[in-house]
Design an enzyme around this catalytic site. Structure first.
Site, PDB file in Angstrom:
ATOM      1  N   LYS A  16       0.866  -1.172   0.000  1.00 43.25           N
ATOM      2  CA  LYS A  16       0.000   0.000   0.000  1.00 43.25           C
ATOM      3  C   LYS A  16       0.910   1.231   0.000  1.00 43.25           C
ATOM      4  O   LYS A  16       1.419   1.641   1.033  1.00 43.25           O
ATOM      5  CB  LYS A  16      -0.902  -0.017   1.237  1.00 43.25           C
ATOM      6  CG  LYS A  16      -2.198   0.792   1.102  1.00 43.25           C
ATOM      7  CD  LYS A  16      -2.011   2.286   0.943  1.00 43.25           C
ATOM      8  CE  LYS A  16      -1.422   2.925   2.179  1.00 43.25           C
ATOM      9  NZ  LYS A  16      -1.250   4.424   1.988  1.00 43.25           N
TER      10      LYS A  16
ATOM     11  N   GLU B  81       9.912   1.158  10.833  1.00 47.46           N
ATOM     12  CA  GLU B  81      10.913   2.208  10.644  1.00 47.46           C
ATOM     13  C   GLU B  81      10.166   3.513  10.784  1.00 47.46           C
ATOM     14  O   GLU B  81       9.436   3.928   9.883  1.00 47.46           O
ATOM     15  CB  GLU B  81      11.584   2.067   9.271  1.00 47.46           C
ATOM     16  CG  GLU B  81      12.887   2.841   9.159  1.00 47.46           C
ATOM     17  CD  GLU B  81      12.711   4.174   8.475  1.00 47.46           C
ATOM     18  OE1 GLU B  81      12.694   5.195   9.214  1.00 47.46           O
ATOM     19  OE2 GLU B  81      12.594   4.213   7.253  1.00 47.46           O
TER      20      GLU B  81
ATOM     21  N   CYS C 143      13.724  10.657   6.991  1.00 49.64           N
ATOM     22  CA  CYS C 143      13.800  10.287   8.400  1.00 49.64           C
ATOM     23  C   CYS C 143      15.235  10.333   8.902  1.00 49.64           C
ATOM     24  O   CYS C 143      15.472  10.453  10.101  1.00 49.64           O
ATOM     25  CB  CYS C 143      13.199   8.901   8.617  1.00 49.64           C
ATOM     26  SG  CYS C 143      13.926   7.624   7.574  1.00 49.64           S
TER      27      CYS C 143
ATOM     28  N   GLU D 174      10.264  16.344  14.707  1.00 53.14           N
ATOM     29  CA  GLU D 174      10.886  16.095  13.424  1.00 53.14           C
ATOM     30  C   GLU D 174      10.470  17.195  12.445  1.00 53.14           C
ATOM     31  O   GLU D 174       9.284  17.402  12.198  1.00 53.14           O
ATOM     32  CB  GLU D 174      10.466  14.719  12.897  1.00 53.14           C
ATOM     33  CG  GLU D 174      11.279  14.225  11.734  1.00 53.14           C
ATOM     34  CD  GLU D 174      11.010  12.754  11.420  1.00 53.14           C
ATOM     35  OE1 GLU D 174      11.854  12.136  10.755  1.00 53.14           O
ATOM     36  OE2 GLU D 174       9.965  12.227  11.847  1.00 53.14           O
TER      37      GLU D 174
END
Length: 493
Positions: free
Chosen positions: A189, A265, A299, A396
């Site tokens: 997906k 992750e 990331c 982040e």
């Protein structure tokens, strides 16, 4: 293709070549609900294509196709599985320019970044084509000598992969590659905003000889409704997710019902630590890679710069000069180094974090504002004198912003680097060998870049600790995520 697509010439040809239906059981299907999802060019905010919008019934059909194909695929000789991956690697390499252009059109990233991703993503197929034939077991004598111990490793079974928008190719290949090598089937997906690259990859794998049903791709605007039933389905054996920590927690809860094998992750908050003895020019070079790869939408992106007070002014000045000189524009235009952010929400969050820091006393050394009157552009930004309570030191950023703070002692640097719930990657610059090893051992992260701003490598295990997740992708460890261990005790009478 969306009827009103603004694309022309080769750009239009590249998008039109992509099948925009669901890929299930070796067939392109329009989706049982008949709905479509618009795909937007972040540089212009214009719709360039529309893809099928899968329903829960389509998700069930994709899992059923994977289940049906599992036994035959697991029995396929490892060499054959490896050769399919090798052929797909060759095809991606041959089509690299068009794949990079496709990615830039739907993601916005600068074309050089897209080309680098195609090379990086393709390498996972080459790496795991070689690992497919290295799956091995163990034979040993029981300690008392009365029996023999046989250990074998076998495919986990049908998998579900949920991939993000920031690396549409590589985040897929580093899951698909080891699954194919291990003998697992899968449902993928991709992210709603960047589905075209994954659909193009499905075609490449089919043409490379991947049997029907081994790979199934579903695109959907209602991710939760479509994938939650799959996660709770007893036919599924593994879930691998790359994305935010918040979503990862939710998927973990769902996966507990069937006790799935899970790889996560998740988010990051990477510190970039520059010690007083570092080669400042080399550190700036590394910072440009660690911060500006993919426009900061990674990331692994350096999120906080911790610089020794003795070199802070020099580092800040040189980094500001480099980032301030970067060319911002549509990713397909020649010479552009920084494309737009992926959507309005991402751009608005970056702006909000910068404004918060400046409002609390941070100094704008370069950038600090939106760029242009269309698209989701934000200027490469360096902030100095960032206060400890600025949100962007804890959250982040996922954008082209480099906040700089200072330290005086090694202990202060290590404590600052570890002062986060995340633990994906850290970067360390020093020319002192003793300090290098001490700091690398003390850093709480799954990966450390020592005097380098790039840690991603298909031959190395990628993954984090703490709230950055668990499991590894790439390296010799990557295929282990898709293998179960079975022990057979043998009596010799």
């Amino acid at each position: 293709m969306a009827p009103s697509s603004p694309l022309t010439g080769h750009e239009a040809e590249v998008v039109e070549a992509v099948s925009t239906d669901l890929w299930i059981g070796g067939e392109w299907r329009p989706g049982s609900g008949g709905g479509r999802i618009d795909v937007e060019d972040p540089s212009t905010c214009e719709v360039i294509a529309s893809v099928a919008d899968a329903t829960p019934d389509d998700g069930d059909a994709a899992l059923a196709a994977a289940v049906e194909a599992q036994a035959d695929w697991a029995a396929t000789p490892p060499r054959d599985r490896g050769e399919i991956l090798r052929s797909a690697w060759e095809a991606i390499t041959d089509q690299a320019d068009d794949l990079a252009l496709l990615m830039t059109l739907e993601n916005g990233k600068a074309l050089p970044d897209a080309k680098a991703e195609v090379t990086y993503g393709a390498e996972f197929f080459r790496w795991f084509s070689e690992e497919a034939v290295r799956i091995s077991g163990r034979w040993s004598v029981a300690p008392n000598g009365s029996s023999r111990l046989l250990t074998m490793r076998q495919p986990v079974g049908p998998c579900l992969f949920v991939t993000p928008w920031n690396f549409p190719l590589a985040m897929g290949t580093r899951k698909i590659g080891p699954a194919i090598a291990a003998g697992c089937t899968m449902v993928v997906k991709p992210a709603r905003s960047t589905p075209l690259t994954m659909l193009a990859l499905a075609r490449i794998l089919s043409e490379a000889g991947l049997p029907d049903g081994v790979l199934n791709v579903i695109t959907t605007s209602t991710t939760g409704k479509v994938i939650e039933p799959l996660i709770r389905d007893p036919r599924l054996r593994k879930l691998s997710f790359t994305g935010s920590t918040g979503v990862g927690r939710s998927l973990m809860e769902q996966s507990s019902e069937q006790l799935l094998r899970v790889s996560m992750e998740l988010g990051g908050n990477a510190p970039f630590v520059v010690f007083g003895d570092a080669d400042v020019d080399a550190a700036v070079d590394g910072a440009m890679v660690a911060k500006m790869r993919n426009g900061g939408e990674a990331c692994t992106s350096a999120n906080r710069f911790l610089v020794h007070e003795s070199v802070a002014d020099e580092f800040s000045s040189k980094l500001s000069e480099r980032m301030g000189a970067m060319t911002v524009g549509r990713g397909t235009d020649e010479g552009v180094e920084v494309g737009p952010l992926v959507d309005a929400d991402t751009r608005d969050k970056v702006r909000e974090l910068v404004d918060d820091a400046v409002g609390k006393g941070a100094e704008v050394l370069t950038g600090g504002q939106d760029v242009g009157d269309q698209g989701y552009f934000y200027a490469p930004t360096v902030l100095g004198a960032v206060p400890d309570d600025a949100r962007l030191l804890k959250e982040e950023i996922f954008g082209p912003v480099a906040p700089i703070t200072t330290f005086t002692t090694d202990e202060e640097a290590i404590a600052g680097a570890n002062d986060t719930e995340f633990g994906l990657v850290s970067y360390v610059y020093t020319r002192d060998l003793d300090r290098a090893f001490r700091v690398c051992e003390a850093i709480e992260a799954g990966m450390v870049g020592l005097n380098t701003g790039l840690v991603s490598n298909p031959a190395a295990p990628f993954g984090g600790i703490k709230h950055s997740g668990f499991g590894r992708e790439g390296g010799a460890e990557g295929i282990d995520e898709y293998l179960e261990t079975k022990y057979v005790g043998i009596s010799l009478g």
